[in-house]
Design a protein around this motif. Structure first.
Motif, PDB file in Angstrom:
ATOM      1  N   ALA A 245       0.853  -1.221   0.195  1.00 35.20           N
ATOM      2  CA  ALA A 245      -0.094  -0.203   0.115  1.00 35.20           C
ATOM      3  C   ALA A 245       0.966   1.252  -0.037  1.00 35.20           C
ATOM      4  CB  ALA A 245      -0.996   0.226   1.164  1.00 35.20           C
ATOM      5  N   GLY A 246       1.816   1.202   0.830  1.00 38.57           N
ATOM      6  CA  GLY A 246       2.837   2.511   0.919  1.00 38.57           C
ATOM      7  C   GLY A 246       4.041   2.481   0.028  1.00 38.57           C
ATOM      8  N   ASP A 247       4.255   1.509  -0.924  1.00 37.19           N
ATOM      9  CA  ASP A 247       5.235   1.118  -1.555  1.00 37.19           C
ATOM     10  C   ASP A 247       6.668   1.312  -0.789  1.00 37.19           C
ATOM     11  OD1 ASP A 247       4.450   0.946  -4.227  1.00 37.19           O
ATOM     12  OD2 ASP A 247       4.122   3.105  -4.647  1.00 37.19           O
ATOM     13  N   LEU A 248       6.634   0.418   0.238  1.00 36.73           N
ATOM     14  CA  LEU A 248       7.629   0.566   1.198  1.00 36.73           C
ATOM     15  C   LEU A 248       8.583  -0.899   1.198  1.00 36.73           C
ATOM     16  CD1 LEU A 248       5.771   1.507   4.660  1.00 36.73           C
ATOM     17  CD2 LEU A 248       8.000   2.508   3.684  1.00 36.73           C
ATOM     18  N   ASP A 249       9.666  -0.881   1.384  1.00 36.05           N
ATOM     19  CA  ASP A 249      10.388  -1.837   1.565  1.00 36.05           C
ATOM     20  C   ASP A 249      10.652  -2.335   2.921  1.00 36.05           C
ATOM     21  OD1 ASP A 249      12.287  -4.028   1.330  1.00 36.05           O
ATOM     22  OD2 ASP A 249      14.269  -2.590   1.105  1.00 36.05           O
ATOM     23  N   ILE A 250       9.812  -3.301   3.516  1.00 36.33           N
ATOM     24  CA  ILE A 250       9.755  -3.717   4.854  1.00 36.33           C
ATOM     25  C   ILE A 250      10.221  -4.974   4.981  1.00 36.33           C
ATOM     26  CG2 ILE A 250       8.251  -3.962   7.046  1.00 36.33           C
ATOM     27  CD1 ILE A 250       6.273  -2.216   5.696  1.00 36.33           C
ATOM     28  N   SER A 251      11.178  -5.177   5.891  1.00 34.29           N
ATOM     29  CA  SER A 251      11.842  -6.407   6.166  1.00 34.29           C
ATOM     30  C   SER A 251      11.806  -6.940   7.515  1.00 34.29           C
ATOM     31  CB  SER A 251      13.338  -6.244   5.937  1.00 34.29           C
ATOM     32  OG  SER A 251      14.152  -5.559   6.785  1.00 34.29           O
ATOM     33  N   VAL A 252      11.596  -8.233   7.838  1.00 35.57           N
ATOM     34  CA  VAL A 252      11.315  -8.638   9.262  1.00 35.57           C
ATOM     35  C   VAL A 252      12.777  -9.564   9.351  1.00 35.57           C
ATOM     36  CG1 VAL A 252       9.982 -10.245  10.599  1.00 35.57           C
ATOM     37  CG2 VAL A 252       8.977  -8.698   8.894  1.00 35.57           C
ATOM     38  N   ASP A 253      13.396  -9.315  10.666  1.00 35.58           N
ATOM     39  CA  ASP A 253      14.645  -9.992  10.987  1.00 35.58           C
ATOM     40  C   ASP A 253      14.416 -10.557  12.388  1.00 35.58           C
ATOM     41  OD1 ASP A 253      15.631  -9.373   8.633  1.00 35.58           O
ATOM     42  OD2 ASP A 253      16.312  -7.405   9.109  1.00 35.58           O
ATOM     43  N   VAL A 254      15.193 -11.580  12.514  1.00 32.07           N
ATOM     44  CA  VAL A 254      15.308 -12.157  13.893  1.00 32.07           C
ATOM     45  C   VAL A 254      16.671 -12.429  14.421  1.00 32.07           C
ATOM     46  CG1 VAL A 254      14.870 -14.333  15.209  1.00 32.07           C
ATOM     47  CG2 VAL A 254      13.308 -13.663  13.504  1.00 32.07           C
ATOM     48  N   ASP A 255      16.893 -11.770  15.666  1.00 31.12           N
ATOM     49  CA  ASP A 255      18.220 -11.744  16.175  1.00 31.12           C
ATOM     50  C   ASP A 255      18.192 -12.504  17.337  1.00 31.12           C
ATOM     51  OD1 ASP A 255      20.842 -11.217  16.918  1.00 31.12           O
ATOM     52  OD2 ASP A 255      20.638  -9.080  17.499  1.00 31.12           O
ATOM     53  N   GLY A 256      19.239 -13.449  17.402  1.00 30.24           N
ATOM     54  CA  GLY A 256      19.225 -14.507  18.445  1.00 30.24           C
ATOM     55  C   GLY A 256      18.522 -15.647  18.157  1.00 30.24           C
ATOM     56  N   GLU A 257      18.652 -16.591  19.156  1.00 29.85           N
ATOM     57  CA  GLU A 257      18.136 -18.066  19.073  1.00 29.85           C
ATOM     58  C   GLU A 257      16.340 -17.681  19.189  1.00 29.85           C
ATOM     59  OE1 GLU A 257      18.258 -22.528  20.538  1.00 29.85           O
ATOM     60  OE2 GLU A 257      19.777 -21.021  21.114  1.00 29.85           O
ATOM     61  N   GLY A 258      15.518 -18.110  18.023  1.00 23.81           N
ATOM     62  CA  GLY A 258      14.319 -17.533  18.118  1.00 23.81           C
ATOM     63  C   GLY A 258      13.699 -18.859  18.977  1.00 23.81           C
ATOM     64  N   HIS A 259      12.429 -18.623  19.704  1.00 23.05           N
ATOM     65  CA  HIS A 259      12.155 -19.978  20.433  1.00 23.05           C
ATOM     66  C   HIS A 259      10.466 -19.715  20.789  1.00 23.05           C
ATOM     67  CE1 HIS A 259      12.399 -17.502  24.118  1.00 23.05           C
ATOM     68  NE2 HIS A 259      13.509 -17.222  23.465  1.00 23.05           N
ATOM     69  N   GLN A 260       9.599 -20.578  20.978  1.00 24.84           N
ATOM     70  CA  GLN A 260       8.211 -20.324  21.220  1.00 24.84           C
ATOM     71  C   GLN A 260       7.981 -19.517  22.479  1.00 24.84           C
ATOM     72  OE1 GLN A 260       5.883 -21.498  19.021  1.00 24.84           O
ATOM     73  NE2 GLN A 260       4.477 -20.459  20.049  1.00 24.84           N
ATOM     74  N   LEU A 261       7.226 -18.420  22.450  1.00 24.54           N
ATOM     75  CA  LEU A 261       7.067 -17.678  23.694  1.00 24.54           C
ATOM     76  C   LEU A 261       5.550 -17.779  24.092  1.00 24.54           C
ATOM     77  CD1 LEU A 261       8.632 -13.956  22.235  1.00 24.54           C
ATOM     78  CD2 LEU A 261       9.725 -15.870  24.102  1.00 24.54           C
ATOM     79  N   PRO A 262       5.194 -17.299  25.208  1.00 23.35           N
ATOM     80  CA  PRO A 262       3.586 -17.458  25.734  1.00 23.35           C
ATOM     81  C   PRO A 262       2.886 -16.805  24.747  1.00 23.35           C
ATOM     82  CG  PRO A 262       5.215 -16.903  27.588  1.00 23.35           C
ATOM     83  CD  PRO A 262       6.010 -16.941  26.234  1.00 23.35           C
ATOM     84  N   MET A 263       1.845 -17.259  24.314  1.00 19.02           N
ATOM     85  CA  MET A 263       0.943 -16.497  23.557  1.00 19.02           C
ATOM     86  C   MET A 263       0.535 -15.342  23.658  1.00 19.02           C
ATOM     87  SD  MET A 263      -0.708 -17.002  20.625  1.00 19.02           S
ATOM     88  CE  MET A 263      -0.754 -18.754  20.331  1.00 19.02           C
ATOM     89  N   LYS A 264       0.626 -14.753  24.931  1.00 18.56           N
ATOM     90  CA  LYS A 264       0.094 -13.448  25.278  1.00 18.56           C
ATOM     91  C   LYS A 264       1.376 -12.594  24.743  1.00 18.56           C
ATOM     92  CE  LYS A 264      -2.455 -10.947  28.639  1.00 18.56           C
ATOM     93  NZ  LYS A 264      -3.059 -10.872  30.143  1.00 18.56           N
ATOM     94  N   THR A 265       2.540 -12.912  24.940  1.00 19.44           N
ATOM     95  CA  THR A 265       3.592 -12.256  24.886  1.00 19.44           C
ATOM     96  C   THR A 265       3.944 -11.969  23.119  1.00 19.44           C
ATOM     97  OG1 THR A 265       4.984 -13.025  26.847  1.00 19.44           O
ATOM     98  CG2 THR A 265       6.350 -12.207  25.088  1.00 19.44           C
TER      99      THR A 265
END
Length: 414
Positions: free
Chosen positions: A294-314
């Motif tokens: 919609a906004g002609d944006l370059d949006i990236s999603v990155d993860v830093d560290g060892e990703g793991h499952q968090l509580p659903m509320k978090t």
């Protein structure tokens, strides 16, 4: 019989009579009243029994006086609380007069002085009752003088008066304490009810605020994305790019479907629909796609560290905050690039949303009246605080802007 703690039916509010001291004559299960009635009945039986040693005429008069005393005593004792002060005085006068006549006819009638004491205090629960008890005691002593007054004859009525007054005022004090306790209990119950109502109102207000934030971050953001996508698609059609317009309308359709799923999940009090189907990273990637188009944006999603499952509320909190922040970037920043980063660290997870837009003055925005102007920032701060975290906004006119939120993650939550 009535209980000592119940309300006196003769209160001024009920019958327009003058205010009296607390009535101590309504003991638990009627113990005091019943005891006085039993004692009076026994004393009347003794007085009647004295008739057997009298001449016929004297015995008949004695029986008549005992009957009159009994009728006036038992009827009046139960009804006096409903009477005016004048009727009480008449009742006391008649009973005292009958007792004096009985004392003249049968000396054994002196024992009825106990009943007379309680009648006086029943009718006049104030200083007048005390004075009347003393006066009647003097009458009992004086009436014995013609036949020879003894120490026992004088001490009997005097000690009886003292014991009666002591017992009466002890019961009166207990009655007042009971009423004060009842009043304290009533006040406590009223305070508890007021507190419950206040907590209910606060809970309702908090729930309304939560729903407002939820709607802003789901339905409102989705509609905003759809509006922007359709606006850009219309421009593409006018510029002769139908394929590009169709692509944007497909994205708008997908966004509408996801917003509908979010709304249904919210209504059903479920977790965000995106998180029910994928991980936090996947949900973030799906969330940023319509904003990017919609906004002609370059949006990236990155993860830093060892990703793991968090509580659903978090995870839901992080997704909603990211959604609000990215929505603000697409609508207000004029940016061309945006980076969303999730950092997993020991005891903490952090979300950063950074863009290269025009920036703004956070203090100036947050100083504005609460409303649509900055409800997104308020919602993000509120969500972070609910999870024990903190949201920090770093920006200035001319840009860039960084939104950071750090939430604690405890060992039991991993």
């Amino acid at each position: 019989m009535n209980s000592i703690v119940q309300s006196d039916p003769g209160t001024p509010e009920d019958n327009g009579e003058e205010d009296l001291a607390p009535d101590p004559w309504v003991l638990d299960e009627g113990a005091m009243r019943n005891g006085i009635h039993v004692m009076t009945g026994l004393l009347l039986a003794v007085a009647v029994g004295g008739s057997f040693s009298m001449e016929f005429n004297t015995a008949a008069l004695n029986l008549l006086l005992c009957t009159i005393f009994a009728v006036f005593y038992f009827v009046g004792f139960e009804s006096v609380s409903h009477w005016s002060d004048f009727r009480r005085q008449v009742w006391v006068f008649v009973l005292t007069g009958v007792w004096i006549l009985e004392l003249i006819v049968a000396p054994v009638g002196i024992y009825l002085i106990f009943a007379v004491y309680f009648v006086l205090l029943r009718a006049m629960p104030d200083i007048r009752g005390v004075v009347s008890v003393v006066f009647v005691t003097l009458i009992a002593i004086v009436m014995q003088m013609p036949s020879g007054l003894t120490l026992g004859g004088a001490m009997g009525p005097a000690v009886s008066a003292a014991v009666t007054l002591a017992m009466y005022y002890a019961v009166l004090m207990l009655t007042r304490l009971n009423r004060e306790r009842e009043e304290a209990v009533r006040e406590l119950i009223a305070t508890r009810n007021e507190l419950a109502a206040s907590q209910h109102a606060q809970g309702a207000s908090a729930e309304r605020q939560r729903l407002a934030h939820e709607i802003h971050d789901t339905v409102a953001q989705g509609l905003s994305s759809i509006q922007m996508l359709l606006h850009v698609a219309e421009a593409d059609l006018r510029d002769g790019n139908p394929d590009k317009a169709i692509e944007r309308m497909d994205t708008a359709r997908t966004t509408a479907s996801e917003s509908l799923a979010e709304a249904r999940a919210m209504i059903a009090a479920l977790q965000p629909a995106a998180l029910a189907e994928t991980s936090l990273t996947g949900a973030l990637e799906r969330m940023v796609e319509p904003f990017a188009q919609a906004g002609d944006l370059d949006i990236s999603v990155d993860v830093d560290g060892e990703g793991h499952q968090l509580p659903m509320k978090t995870e839901a909190t992080l997704l909603r905050i990211a959604q609000g922040a990215v929505g603000n970037v697409a609508k207000h920043s004029g940016a061309t690039r945006c980076r969303v980063t999730v950092t997993y660290a020991p005891g903490e997870v952090r979300l950063d949303v950074v863009d290269n837009g025009r920036g703004f003055d956070p203090e100036e925005v947050e100083a504005q009246p609460a409303g649509l102007g900055h409800v997104g920032l308020e919602a993000m701060r509120s969500r972070a605080a609910e999870q024990g975290g903190e949201l920090i906004i770093e920006s200035q006119p001319g840009g860039p802007t960084a939104v950071t939120v750090a939430l604690p993650v405890y060992g039991d939550d991993l």
